[in-house]
Design a protein around this motif. Structure first.
Motif, short mmCIF file in Angstrom:
data_model
loop_
_atom_site.label_atom_id
_atom_site.label_comp_id
_atom_site.label_asym_id
_atom_site.label_seq_id
_atom_site.Cartn_x
_atom_site.Cartn_y
_atom_site.Cartn_z
N UNK A 1 16.18 -44.05 59.50
CA UNK A 1 15.74 -44.39 58.15
C UNK A 1 14.30 -44.89 58.14
N UNK A 2 13.91 -45.61 59.19
CA UNK A 2 12.53 -46.06 59.33
C UNK A 2 11.68 -44.93 59.91
N UNK A 3 10.60 -44.60 59.24
CA UNK A 3 9.74 -43.52 59.73
C UNK A 3 8.76 -44.00 60.79
N UNK A 4 8.47 -45.29 60.78
CA UNK A 4 7.54 -45.83 61.77
C UNK A 4 7.96 -47.25 62.14
N UNK B 1 22.50 -50.79 68.86
CA UNK B 1 22.83 -51.18 67.49
C UNK B 1 23.80 -50.14 66.94
N UNK B 2 24.54 -50.49 65.91
CA UNK B 2 25.62 -49.63 65.42
C UNK B 2 25.25 -48.90 64.13
N UNK B 3 25.17 -49.63 63.01
CA UNK B 3 24.95 -48.98 61.72
C UNK B 3 23.58 -48.31 61.67
N UNK B 4 23.56 -47.06 61.34
CA UNK B 4 22.39 -46.18 61.29
C UNK B 4 21.95 -45.74 62.68
#
Length: 221
Positions: free
Chosen positions: A192-195, A12-15
């Motif tokens: 950005x996602x912690x879990x 995946x690209x963004x982030x």
């Protein structure tokens, strides 16, 4: 099902690969709080994915503009300038070493996004790592959005491999779930996602960071 070491790893690209800091900075320059970016990015995904799920389609850039218009009073030209900041993205510092490990192991690398064509290419060039990536794929070419099964299988076809020998690495749980439902090996790590969302089927690979996710894929039989 026992997962196999992939012949191709799609990112995946963004982030996942690219730092959205320039977009955040553009928002601040326009008088918006930098904390607005996660809301706009999430609403962009909601807009595009919802349209696609209903048989409609829109470009990522148009979905971003619509999302930004929903949560701010910025006029069109200012929103356009903020969207243009996607063309200034650069890879996160951990991207190059991870891609080099894959290259050294003889594993092919591609990017897979529903974002605007050219964003990944420009960022990889800016980071000096274009030679490590075989091709950049945007599902705008087939007017679809991840996590549609169609997108992942299209990417597999473009790479001339099979779902079983292809992996998708993403920092977004929904993306990993979509890849796994299409038969690919999914690898998730936090940014950005912690879990990883507990309501989803577990990822094939869950790692503490990008490097560990790549290592886990290379350790597959």
């Amino acid at each position: 099902m026992t997962r196999q070491r992939p012949q191709v790893v799609a990112f995946d690209v963004n982030e996942t690969l690219l730092d959205l800091a320039p977009v955040r900075a553009a928002l601040v320059e326009a008088g918006q709080p930098e904390s607005l970016l996660p809301t706009v990015f999430a609403r962009t995904l909601l807009t595009g994915i919802a349209a696609a799920s209903l048989g409609d389609w829109c470009r990522f850039r148009d979905a971003f503009d619509a999302a930004l218009a929903q949560v701010s009073d910025l006029d069109g030209p200012v929103r356009t300038g903020i969207a243009d900041a996607f063309g200034e993205l650069s890879p996160h510092p951990d991207v190059e070493p991870a891609l080099r490990r894959l290259a050294a192991a003889g594993v092919r690398v591609v990017t897979l996004t529903h974002g605007s064509p050219g964003v990944a290419e420009a960022a990889l060039e800016r980071g000096g790592i274009s030679p490590l990536v075989e091709r950049c794929l945007s599902s705008e070419e087939i007017r679809a959005w991840k996590p549609s099964r169609e997108v992942y299988l299209w990417a597999v076809g473009r790479c001339g491999t099979t779902p079983e020998r292809t992996a998708l690495v993403a920092a977004h749980g929904w993306d990993v779930l979509g890849a796994q439902r299409a038969g690919l090996t999914g690898a998730w790590f936090p940014r950005a996602e912690r879990s990883y969302p507990a309501v989803y089927a577990a990822p094939h690979v869950a790692a503490a960071d990008l490097g560990a996710a790549v290592d886990a894929l290379l350790d597959l039989p």
